[in-house]
Each structure stands twice: as structure tokens, then as C-alpha cells.
Write an enzyme that holds these catalytic residues in place. Sequence first.
Site, short mmCIF file in Angstrom:
data_model
loop_
_atom_site.label_atom_id
_atom_site.label_comp_id
_atom_site.label_asym_id
_atom_site.label_seq_id
_atom_site.Cartn_x
_atom_site.Cartn_y
_atom_site.Cartn_z
N LYS A 141 0.84 -1.21 0.00
CA LYS A 141 0.00 0.00 0.00
C LYS A 141 0.87 1.26 0.00
O LYS A 141 1.80 1.34 -0.79
CB LYS A 141 -0.99 -0.05 1.16
CG LYS A 141 -2.03 -1.16 1.00
CD LYS A 141 -2.82 -1.45 2.24
CE LYS A 141 -2.11 -2.35 3.21
NZ LYS A 141 -2.96 -2.89 4.27
N ASP A 153 -4.96 -8.56 9.23
CA ASP A 153 -6.36 -8.12 9.29
C ASP A 153 -7.33 -9.13 8.70
O ASP A 153 -8.49 -9.23 9.14
CB ASP A 153 -6.54 -6.75 8.61
CG ASP A 153 -6.11 -6.74 7.16
OD1 ASP A 153 -5.36 -7.63 6.75
OD2 ASP A 153 -6.52 -5.82 6.43
#
Length: 369
Positions: free
Chosen positions: A180, A216
Amino acid sequence: MLASSLLANYCTELHDDQALKVDKYLHDFQLSDKTLMDLSVRFRREMDRGLSRDTNPTAAVKMLPTFVRSTPDGTEQGEFLALDLGGSNFRVLLVKVMANGKQEVEMENQIYEIPEHIMKGCGTELFDHIADCLANFLEKLGIKDKKLPLGFTFSFPCQQTKLDECLFPSLQSVLVYWTKSFRAYGVEGKDVVSLLKKSIQKRGDFDVDILAVINDTVGTMMTCGYDDHHCEIGLIVGTGTNACYMEQMRNLELLDGDEGRMCVNTEWGAFGDDGALEDLRTDVDREIDAGSLKPGKQLFEKMISGLYLGEVVRLILVRMTKEKLLFQGKTSAKLLKTGSFSTSFIYGIDTDKYVRVCLCESVCVFEKV
């Protein structure tokens, strides 16, 4: 496809021949059922490469063991702190789980921003910032003098040797590489648990027990599994994308032992990094990749996730305008600016009929100018 639906379906003043040209232009961005089935076969092949001890070192999809051996059974209870780090904002939570037969969970949380200069600066500063925000949260709740267990959701590819520090005091979770918008230096190849501990100890005004580090996707699966004991897959399609699932140990050659099961973190955002998607990548995909922090990495993620979709649409609009399919071939400074079209715009346009109508009216008016 967004542009096609906007122009062909909603803008009634658009000429039919132009709508056909738009549809033809967008054809390469649409995948047939046959292609999708072929993609699933390719992905399964990459999963097998990641699970195999012999091919894992060169596999794009790493299939990382998480050491999570089961999903929740409803008997869990206690008071915990949680850190959730995965994007430009991160959350600190106080979670109270009550095993009173009702499976009740109470949560208090606070969202904190991570400035861009910290995301791309020194790793020590990043973890110092996290520790500062954690201290602020504890102080607000008046529990700074209370030593609580903490779970760390760290949404980046990590090589773990174990899960639980209570059972294994040498808990480690080594960052394989950033994804990211992160590229804080001095962190890749390092144990993120140790880095967080050092930042907390440096402050010296509070203490926690870091019990576990998970991805996550694993956290998503476990949370859903608390309510639905049949849930065995975690899927994230947000800023980035990833998935995890429960795998039979006999298929997980990276670890010894054949008994039972373990959750595997696929890290499927890297699907295609070895060329497996090369025939499906468009010029837009290549431009997105070339302008990213890590060209050649996380290619699947760059094709479908929220961090990139707005820019994908902007580039398509620019190209269509230059080919005189939109706006009479007239671009604007705003449209030409990288990052000016947010992914949230896509959601708003696709879900709000009023926004669609207003946008199409504007497009049609602009076409007449």
C-alpha cells in the site's frame, strides 16, 4: 463498468454510436465467465506453489502460516486492547468480551491518523507515533496505570514463528515487505513486536502485554467466526486486498506435523508478480504500477483494491477524452492531476441515483459546449 454505465445507460442525450464506441473501448476491462474460471485455476496453482516447501521460496502467493489453529467457540472472555494498523488511519480499541451465554462484546475505539511523512520516513518514528497514540487513548479512558493484554493487527506480509507470547515469550512477526502506501525504512526484515515494545518502553509511562500479532484478514475471520462458527474464510477488499482460510496441516508443507488445521494468510495481493496475470493486464494497469511506490509488486492488489481504483478510472477517463469519446476531447487540469479522482467517487456515483443524474446532466451539457 463505471464510465460505460454512466454514459450509455444514464445520459439519454448521448448518441447511440458514441455509446457503442464507449462500450467497445471498455471491452478490455470486462472479463468473461470463461476468463474468470481460468483465473481461479491459475490462482489455485499459485496457492499450491506457496504451500509447497520446494516452490514456496519463488512463489508469488506466499501462503504464510499464522499459527491460528482454530476459530472462536464462544467461551472467550476478558478485557483487551487492540491495535489495528493497515492504512493511513489506524485504530486503538478497548474490547470487553463477556462469556455470559450471550456472546456480548463491548468496544470503545479511537481512530488516529498516520501522516504521510511518517508512513514514508523512519520506522522508529512510525512506532513512536503508534505508542504516542496508544498512550493518548489510555489516558482518555483513565486506564493508563492498568496493564492490559494487547492484540496487534498488522496488515502487512509477515513471517511468523508463533502466535502467542504467553506460550512463546520470543513472539516474533518479521515484516517481509511493505505494501500500500507504506515504505518506512528500517522495518522490513525486522520484528514489528520488538519495534513496538521499544517505543512503548521509551515512553515509560504505561505498559501492555503484547499477546498476539495477526493479519487483518485473520482478524476478520476470527471476528465473524465469533458469531458464526462455520466461518473459515477472511476476505479484505479495502485499501488493499487479501484473504485467509483454514487449511489442513497435511497440505501446509512449510511446517512440520500433519494433525489438525491452521489458518493460512494467502497474501494474494501479490498474485501476478511472477507474470501469471501478464496477458490480462492493460496499459492502464501498467501505468498504475509504474507510478506506484513498488513497481512490479502487488500487481493483483493494484488491479482491484481501493487505493488504486480511483486512479484507474481517472486514467480511463483521460484516455477516452483524448480519443474524443468524452467531453468533446477537452481535458481539464483537474482531470489530468494524478490522484484527483477518489475511489469514494465511484461508490457515490454507483450508489446514489441523484448523483448519477446530476453527473450525466453535466456531461451532456459539457458535450454541447
